[in-house]
Design an enzyme around this catalytic site. Structure first.
Site, short mmCIF file in Angstrom:
data_model
loop_
_atom_site.label_atom_id
_atom_site.label_comp_id
_atom_site.label_asym_id
_atom_site.label_seq_id
_atom_site.Cartn_x
_atom_site.Cartn_y
_atom_site.Cartn_z
N CYS A 140 0.79 -0.73 0.10
CA CYS A 140 0.21 0.11 -0.13
C CYS A 140 0.92 1.35 0.18
O CYS A 140 1.59 1.30 0.74
CB CYS A 140 -0.90 0.09 1.13
SG CYS A 140 -2.17 1.56 1.03
N CYS A 144 -1.67 5.75 6.86
CA CYS A 144 -2.47 5.01 7.24
C CYS A 144 -2.72 4.12 9.02
O CYS A 144 -2.05 3.92 8.55
CB CYS A 144 -3.18 4.20 5.97
SG CYS A 144 -4.78 3.85 6.54
N CYS A 174 -4.56 -0.52 8.12
CA CYS A 174 -3.22 -1.65 8.57
C CYS A 174 -1.94 -0.85 9.88
O CYS A 174 -1.37 0.20 9.75
CB CYS A 174 -2.98 -2.39 7.55
SG CYS A 174 -4.23 -2.91 6.33
N GLN A 201 -20.17 -10.22 10.14
CA GLN A 201 -18.50 -9.99 10.28
C GLN A 201 -18.09 -10.02 8.63
O GLN A 201 -18.77 -9.55 7.55
CB GLN A 201 -18.40 -11.62 10.64
CG GLN A 201 -18.94 -12.32 11.35
CD GLN A 201 -17.36 -11.95 12.73
OE1 GLN A 201 -16.53 -11.04 12.20
NE2 GLN A 201 -17.49 -12.74 13.74
N TYR A 252 -25.41 -13.49 21.90
CA TYR A 252 -25.31 -12.27 21.66
C TYR A 252 -25.96 -12.23 20.30
O TYR A 252 -24.72 -12.11 19.37
CB TYR A 252 -23.91 -11.34 21.94
CG TYR A 252 -23.68 -10.89 23.26
CD1 TYR A 252 -23.76 -9.11 23.58
CD2 TYR A 252 -23.47 -11.46 24.44
CE1 TYR A 252 -23.22 -8.59 25.06
CE2 TYR A 252 -22.93 -11.08 25.77
CZ TYR A 252 -23.15 -10.02 25.92
OH TYR A 252 -22.89 -9.66 27.08
N ASP A 290 -20.82 -14.67 21.63
CA ASP A 290 -20.18 -13.51 20.98
C ASP A 290 -20.44 -12.16 21.73
O ASP A 290 -20.75 -11.33 20.73
CB ASP A 290 -20.35 -13.58 19.74
CG ASP A 290 -19.82 -12.90 18.71
OD1 ASP A 290 -18.63 -12.12 19.16
OD2 ASP A 290 -19.64 -13.28 17.61
N CYS A 335 -13.03 -10.94 19.90
CA CYS A 335 -12.22 -10.46 18.38
C CYS A 335 -11.27 -9.54 19.60
O CYS A 335 -10.61 -8.43 18.81
CB CYS A 335 -13.12 -9.47 18.20
SG CYS A 335 -14.27 -8.06 18.94
#
Length: 458
Positions: free
Chosen positions: A77, A83, A86, A287, A316, A385, A412
């Protein structure tokens, strides 16, 4: 005794990088003092200039790599260094997967104190690019022209983004067309500090067969030149099927408001997970990596060990993705979600997939689950979740009070997962195995699922 701080702001030092931090930065030591250095990698020796000093650590800017890691690669990139979207493009993908597993291991051992938990190798993505089916970029202005893109790392400065390599191409097309239209129609751009202007964010979604949804998030109720916006969006995006305006008038950092208006087309788009189809509305949780989500949910089914006789409960449930996967293999499935529109989507998804053994309920899990238990609903498996913050202790106690044989915890955030696994251990549930899944390639984030068994069944 006050600890000696061996570094000073503005000075440069040679530092050996040992690990990756939770934000993807290199973590090294200088005279036994911790220094965080973005873009540095483990096993590297670097020269860095100190930018900030605290009592127990310092932050620094990478100036020179004196000894390079064998896993360092060139990012593809062109705006990667600016940025904040990422964090790991400079790290070989196989090394990314190992680093994510280590992040999970560190969390469950240091925070959860679970030293015997089996952490499996991270399931990787193929390919690890152009996977995001949802984009939500802020809109700003630079030199009098609209810009749209990610925030720069650690700031609210927008980096204008024309070709994001982790977004599906349809989302990149949405961003570029919206930028052009905003300039052409001279739509006032929202100013965060002054709380003025119209266009705040653009949200895009890519569904089945490349169908596109555009959501224009505005700071005002009326979108100036609304009909022209619709006409130009339709002309610029051949696969467009849905245009919405979301109204976010509050002075905060929440992207979307509570009210959404359909400007043109369908109310939802459809995406597939395996053989199941799902309606996705502007505010639905779904997702962002559809291919990896299938891998994740297949693992949920494996860990749940369903035979067709079980009652399962998804605490959830969102739009019902996991619930419906479980319902295919269970006798009965219940999904609980506090967001009413998501539950309406879940019910529609059940009807469309002809799944009749799934029931969805709107409300707080801590209230509804005890009520279900009193009514005779005794789940054999509970799946959870939760958001990044994890579960409250009250929620975890509610799970344990229903005495399921197994709890499948999807997360996550390894830190909140580790904390909650430790609490569940005191409530009678032993964490058997943990599977990391790379849902967010090129970033530091990692999804996990853990199988917990009730102690008396071991």
């Amino acid at each position: 005794m006050k600890k000696h701080i061996p570094v000073m702001v503005g000075n440069s030092y040679e530092i050996d990088i040992r690990t990756l931090g939770t934000s993807g930065e290199g973590v090294g030591r200088y005279e036994d003092f911790t220094v965080f250095v973005p873009n540095a990698l483990p096993s590297e020796r670097i020269r860095a200039t100190i930018t900030e000093v605290k009592k127990t650590y310092a932050k620094a800017q990478l100036k020179e790599i004196l000894a390079k890691s064998k896993n360092r690669i060139n990012p593809i990139c062109s705006i990667y260094e600016k940025c904040g979207g990422c964090q790991l493009q400079h790290l070989d993908y196989e090394a990314q997967l190992m680093a994510k597993r280590q992040q999970v291991v560190d969390a469950v051992t240091r925070i959860g104190k679970l030293k015997d938990l089996s952490v499996l190798p991270t399931i990787g993505a193929d390919p690890p690019w152009n996977y995001r089916n949802k984009v939500q970029f802020p809109v700003g202005i630079e030199k009098g022209k609209p810009i749209i893109g990610c925030f720069a790392q650690g700031s609210h400065a927008i980096v204008d983004t024309h070709d994001c390599h982790i977004q599906k191409e349809g989302n990149n097309a949405i961003v570029n067309v919206v930028r052009e239209i905003a300039a052409k129609l001279r739509t006032p751009i929202y100013h965060e500090d002054r709380h003025t202007g119209v266009l705040r964010h653009v949200v895009g979604r890519v569904g089945k067969d490349g169908a596109l949804m555009v959501v224009l998030v505005t700071a005002v109720r009326e979108l100036p030149r609304e009909k022209e916006w619709v006409k130009l969006l339709r002309a610029g995006l051949p696969h467009l099927v849905s245009i919405h305006q979301n109204i976010q008038t509050y002075r905060n950092n929440v992207i979307m408001g509570r009210e959404t208006r359909l400007l043109w087309g369908r109310a939802t788009i459809i995406d597939m997970l395996g053989s199941l189809s799902f309606h996705i509305s502007p505010r639905s949780f779904f997702q962002v990596n559809t291919v990896q989500a299938k891998q994740l949910y297949d693992k949920v089914l494996e860990f749940a060990q369903l035979t067709g006789k079980e009652t399962v409960l998804d605490a959830y449930c969102g739009t019902g993705t996991i619930t419906l996967f479980l319902a295919q293999k269970a006798r009965k499935a219940y999904g609980i979600e506090i967001v009413r529109p998501a539950v309406e989507d879940a019910k529609k998804n059940a009807r469309d997939n002809r799944i009749k053994n799934a029931t969805f309920l709107v409300g707080d899990a801590t209230v509804l689950m005890p009520r279900l238990y009193k009514e005779g609903v005794c789940p054999d498996v509970i799946v959870v979740d939760p958001p990044r913050a994890g579960c409250t202790e009250a929620v975890l106690k509610t799970f344990a009070a229903m005495h399921p044989d197994r709890i499948i915890y999807v997360s996550c955030n390894p830190a909140s997962l580790a904390r909650d696994l430790a609490i569940l251990s005191t409530l009678g549930y032993h964490a058997q195995k943990l599977q990391p899944v790379d849902m967010f390639a090129q970033t530091i984030h990692v999804e996990c699922l853990t199988q917990l068994i009730r102690h008396d069944l071991l």
